[in-house]
Design an enzyme around this catalytic site. Sequence first.
Site, PDB file in Angstrom:
ATOM      1  N   LYS A 130       0.835  -1.212   0.000  1.00 24.35           N
ATOM      2  CA  LYS A 130       0.000   0.000   0.000  1.00 24.35           C
ATOM      3  C   LYS A 130       0.861   1.249   0.000  1.00 24.35           C
ATOM      4  CE  LYS A 130      -4.386  -1.747   0.865  1.00 24.35           C
ATOM      5  NZ  LYS A 130      -5.728  -1.680   1.384  1.00 24.35           N
ATOM      6  N   LYS A 212      -3.761 -10.840  -7.030  1.00 19.03           N
ATOM      7  CA  LYS A 212      -4.972 -11.041  -6.228  1.00 19.03           C
ATOM      8  C   LYS A 212      -6.132 -10.215  -6.802  1.00 19.03           C
ATOM      9  CE  LYS A 212      -6.146  -8.860  -2.407  1.00 19.03           C
ATOM     10  NZ  LYS A 212      -6.429  -8.329  -1.072  1.00 19.03           N
ATOM     11  N   LYS A 215     -10.477  -4.949  -4.838  1.00 22.37           N
ATOM     12  CA  LYS A 215     -11.511  -3.924  -5.027  1.00 22.37           C
ATOM     13  C   LYS A 215     -10.984  -2.751  -5.828  1.00 22.37           C
ATOM     14  CE  LYS A 215     -13.723  -4.375  -0.550  1.00 22.37           C
ATOM     15  NZ  LYS A 215     -13.106  -4.199   0.739  1.00 22.37           N
TER      16      LYS A 215
HETATM   17  P1  ATP Z   1      -8.368  -3.673  -1.263  1.00 20.62           P
HETATM   18  O1  ATP Z   1      -8.259  -4.309  -2.592  1.00 20.62           O
HETATM   19  O2  ATP Z   1      -9.042  -2.331  -1.290  1.00 20.62           O
HETATM   20  O3  ATP Z   1      -7.088  -3.684  -0.479  1.00 20.62           O
HETATM   21  P2  ATP Z   1      -9.627  -6.068  -0.377  1.00 20.62           P
HETATM   22  O4  ATP Z   1     -10.446  -6.475  -1.544  1.00 20.62           O
HETATM   23  O5  ATP Z   1      -8.380  -6.811  -0.094  1.00 20.62           O
HETATM   24  O6  ATP Z   1      -9.372  -4.528  -0.400  1.00 20.62           O
HETATM   25  P3  ATP Z   1     -10.508  -6.150   2.421  1.00 20.62           P
HETATM   26  O7  ATP Z   1     -11.592  -5.368   3.027  1.00 20.62           O
HETATM   27  O8  ATP Z   1      -9.121  -5.723   2.741  1.00 20.62           O
HETATM   28  O9  ATP Z   1     -10.640  -6.168   0.841  1.00 20.62           O
HETATM   29  O10 ATP Z   1     -10.702  -7.704   2.751  1.00 20.62           O
HETATM   30  C1  ATP Z   1     -11.860  -8.290   3.297  1.00 20.62           C
HETATM   31  C2  ATP Z   1     -11.699  -9.783   3.384  1.00 20.62           C
HETATM   32  O11 ATP Z   1     -11.658 -10.360   2.076  1.00 20.62           O
HETATM   33  C3  ATP Z   1     -10.401 -10.245   4.061  1.00 20.62           C
HETATM   34  O12 ATP Z   1     -10.678 -11.338   4.887  1.00 20.62           O
HETATM   35  C4  ATP Z   1      -9.511 -10.661   2.937  1.00 20.62           C
HETATM   36  O13 ATP Z   1      -8.590 -11.650   3.313  1.00 20.62           O
HETATM   37  C5  ATP Z   1     -10.528 -11.214   1.947  1.00 20.62           C
HETATM   38  N1  ATP Z   1     -10.044 -11.121   0.570  1.00 20.62           N
HETATM   39  C6  ATP Z   1      -9.718  -9.989  -0.099  1.00 20.62           C
HETATM   40  N2  ATP Z   1      -9.355 -10.260  -1.373  1.00 20.62           N
HETATM   41  C7  ATP Z   1      -9.439 -11.615  -1.518  1.00 20.62           C
HETATM   42  C8  ATP Z   1      -9.195 -12.519  -2.605  1.00 20.62           C
HETATM   43  N3  ATP Z   1      -8.791 -12.078  -3.795  1.00 20.62           N
HETATM   44  N4  ATP Z   1      -9.387 -13.835  -2.403  1.00 20.62           N
HETATM   45  C9  ATP Z   1      -9.817 -14.298  -1.207  1.00 20.62           C
HETATM   46  N5  ATP Z   1     -10.079 -13.509  -0.140  1.00 20.62           N
HETATM   47  C10 ATP Z   1      -9.898 -12.177  -0.277  1.00 20.62           C
END
Ligand code: ATP
Length: 348
Positions: A130, A212, A215
Site C-alpha cells: 500500500k 490477487k 476492489k
Molecule cells: P483492497 O483491494 O481495497 O485492499 P480487499 O479487496 O483486499 O481490499 P478487504 O476489506 O481488505 O478487501 O478484505 C476483506 C476480506 O476479504 C479479508 O478477509 C480478505 O482476506 C478477503 N479477501 C480480499 N481479497 C481476496 C481474494 N482475492 N481472495 C480471497 N479472499 C480475499
Amino acid sequence: MNESTQAAVPAAEEKPAKKPIVFSGIQPTSGSFTLGNYLGAVKNWGKLQDDCNCAYCIVNQHAITVRQNPQELKKNTLSAYALMLACGVDPDKSIAFIQSHVKTHAELAWVLNCYTQFGELSRMTQFKDKSAKHADNINAGLFTYPSLMAADILLYQTNLVPVGNDQKQHLELARDIALRFNGLYGNTFTVPEAYIPQTAARIMSLADPSKKMSKSDENTNATVFVLDPPETIVKKFKRAITDSEAEVVYREGKDGINNLISIYSAVTGLTAEQIQQDFAGKGYGDFKQAVGEAVAEELRPVREKYEQLMKDKAYLEECYRGGADKALHFSQRTLDKVYKKIGFLPYK
Ligand code: ATP
Ligand code: LTN
C-alpha cells in the site's frame, strides 16, 4: 497457525459447553465486495453463526489509512453494512456493527501500539504494497493498521478469525501481540487463530491471474463485484485471461484456469477432479460460460436481498445501533481489564 481450520468448528454432536468466539471485518472502500471478499471471507461468516458467537464489523477506521472522499465513505459504509447482511450475517444471531461506533477499538489500538515493534510493522507486506501504491500518503495509520486490527480481534476474546489468505500475516502479528501482553501481565487475551477456507482463500484477478483480485483494480474486467448484474458477471468470465491450451485441468502454470476451477468449485461444491471430468473434451468457452452462470446464480439472491435492505434505512440503522451497543458491552470488559493491568488510574 492452523491454515485449513474448517475442521476447527466442532460438529453439532460434540459441541463444547462454550461456543467459540468469531470475529472478522471488511473495509468499506467500495460500496460493494469482490467475489474474492465473498468466497474468501464473507460467505463463511453466515455459516459460522449457529455454532459460534460471532461479531462482524465494517472497518471504516481502517479505510481512512488511504485517502477517502467523506461523502463516498459515508455512503459506502452503509452499503457495505447492508451487503454484509445480504451475504448472510443475521443481526439477530451475530453482533453486526460499524467500527467507528465502538470507541474501545481505537482505545485498545493505542495501547497495543505501545506493545508492537517498529520492526514488526515494517515487515508487513500489506504496508509495503500500500505504501508503494500510495507513495504520496504513507501515513502513520497505514503503518499501525495491524495494531488496530489486533485490537478489533483481541477485544472480543476471539478464537477464530475467518479471513482470506492475504490476512494471514496480520493474524500472526495479532497472535504475537496477545502472547507478548499475556506474558507481561498474565492471561488477558485469548490467542486467536485464522480460519481460512480450503478453496477460494485467494481468488485471482480475471485480467492477470498472477495478481490477487482486488476492489481497487483499475481494470474493470479484472474484478467481479457481488453487486454486478448477471450479464456483466458472465461477460467478465468470458473475457477472463487463460492460456493457449484448451484443457480444463488444474495444473501448475495454468494460473487462469486454476483460478476458474477454484471459483467453480467454491460455488458448486464440486471437486477439481469432478470439474475436470465434466469438462473433458470441451473448450474454454463452454467452461467460462458455466463458471460465469454459476457465479451469477450464486450472487443473485445476495443482490436481491441487498436491494431490499437498502430500501429500509430505518431497519439498517436499528441493526447497526443495536450491534454497536452489544459490541461496546463485550469489548469494554476487555479494555477495563487491560487498563487495570497496565496501571491506568481508574476514573471511579
Ligand atoms: P483492497 O483491494 O481495497 O485492499 P480487499 O479487496 O483486499 O481490499 P478487504 O476489506 O481488505 O478487501 O478484505 C476483506 C476480506 O476479504 C479479508 O478477509 C480478505 O482476506 C478477503 N479477501 C480480499 N481479497 C481476496 C481474494 N482475492 N481472495 C480471497 N479472499 C480475499
Ligand atoms: N485488515 C483486514 C480487515 C480487518 C479485519 C479485522 C479482518 C480489519 N480488522 C479484524 C479480520 C479481523 C483486511 O484488510 N482485509
